[in-house]
Scaffold this active site. Structure first.
Site: not given
Ligand code: FMN
Length: 345
Positions: A237, A240
């Site tokens: 994620h 996160r």
């Molecule tokens: C601000 C933010 C919000 C995100 N919201 C979601 C979400 O709603 N659903 C989800 O599956 N992943 C969410 N993610 C994770 C992203 O889909 C993804 O796994 C991740 O950002 C990939 O890494 P990268 O940003 O380093 O390319 C979120 C990531 C960030 C930074």
């Protein structure tokens, strides 16, 4: 407009939440959540970029002068390169609202279509993000993968999945790694981990492939395959959901060995360049997924020629970088990008 102008514009618009760093590597925004950083000490994100930097590419320059072909097919959709746009939610609470959730999902899906990459959009407690993703899908021939939260109620996932299938979506995804996600606040009680039996119930009720996002072990991937999932996203994620997770690219080879061709494997986490895409393909992925930089591209683009154009321009730059590497490594097609093309040091 070019990518430098887009990034400069985004820097003005996205402060203070996102600094639109030239290298988006999780250091400046470490621990900022809500915000765009990764949890705690940010180490689950920095582990991804550090591991990728240890994967070295083996050049092979003696070959005929062919044009590389980076195209591929994912869930029945022809793509110009093996790249997906990650679901990102909360333009207000994670970013500073410089663009709205509706603007973002429209730009993400339309821009992906322009560049030939596969978009995924997110979901939240209010459901508006899911609705916006579905709306954007409908405006773009259905080509978007709505990514639902792991609702405790499987029926809610199934009914939304049927809605997506009716709109022509190639697949439905669910970020199963959000089951205990602190960023969800009180709504986290509406979420739950998904067992193999849950996954089987959901997969068997859907006419389109189901993708479990947030799988990090071979054992978990085997359970997904046995339950009937069409694919997984190897993901933390974006770092996160917890600190100290392993790097996503690091677990790819063991996951691929465990499931063979039974699952389509997508991977995300700190993937930023054509070289990173090349590395994860060599380590066993069918496609890479990129998140945060696409939001920067859409936001900077919104003030210039348009958010969708920004998204498309960023994706096209990744294709050019990947094609360039394919020439330098003797890989004519993406199928030629195998483990033999890299060395982990
Ligand atoms: C601000 C933010 C919000 C995100 N919201 C979601 C979400 O709603 N659903 C989800 O599956 N992943 C969410 N993610 C994770 C992203 O889909 C993804 O796994 C991740 O950002 C990939 O890494 P990268 O940003 O380093 O390319 C979120 C990531 C960030 C930074």
């Amino acid at each position: 407009m070019n990518l430098n102008e887009i990034w400069e514009k985004a820097r003005e618009l996205m402060a203070p939440n996102c600094r639109a760093c030239p290298e988006c590597n999780g250091r400046a925004c470490r621990g900022e959540m809500p915000g765009v950083g990764a949890a705690g000490d940010g180490s689950s994100w920095t582990a991804c970029t550090e591991f990728l930097s240890r994967v070295k590419i083996r050049m092979d320059t003696v070959h005929e002068p062919w044009q590389p072909d980076a195209s591929t097919e994912l869930f029945g959709v022809r793509l110009s390169l093996p790249l997906c746009l990650a679901p990102i939610g909360g333009m207000n609470y994670n970013y500073n609202g410089a663009i709205s959730d509706g603007y973002w999902s429209d730009a993400a899906v339309a821009g992906s279509r322009m560049a030939g990459v596969l978009p995924f959009t997110g979901d939240n407690a209010l459901s508006d993000q899911y609705e916006l993703g579905l709306k954007a899908a409908k405006a773009n021939g259905g080509i978007n993968v709505c990514t639902l939260k792991p609702w405790r109620d499987n029926g809610k996932i199934i009914s939304r999945g049927l809605e997506c299938a009716a709109a022509g979506a190639p697949a439905l995804a669910c970020d199963i790694d959000a089951a205990a996600f602190a960023n969800m606040g009180d709504s986290v009680s509406l979420l739950a981990p998904k067992s193999a039996a849950d996954l089987r119930e959901i997969c068997s009720a859907l006419p389109i492939p189901f993708i479990a996002k947030g799988v990090m072990t071979a054992e978990g991937a085997v359970k997904c395959a046995e339950a009937g999932c069409g694919g997984i996203v190897v993901s933390t994620h974006g770092g996160r959901v917890l600190p100290s997770a392993q790097a996503t690219a690091q677990v790819l080879p063991e996951i691929r060995r465990a499931v063979g061709d039974a699952l389509t494997i997508i991977v995300d986490g700190g993937i930023r360049t054509g070289a990173d895409i090349f590395k994860v393909l060599a380590l066993g992925a069918d496609a890479a997924m990129i998140g945060r930089p696409f939001v920067v591209a859409a936001t900077g683009g919104s003030a210039l020629e348009g958010g969708a154009e920004g998204v498309a321009m960023y994706a096209s730059a990744k294709r050019a970088e990947l094609e360039n590497l394919m020439v330098l490594t003797g890989c004519r097609t993406v199928g030629d990008i195998t483990a033999a093309r890299v060395a982990v040091v």
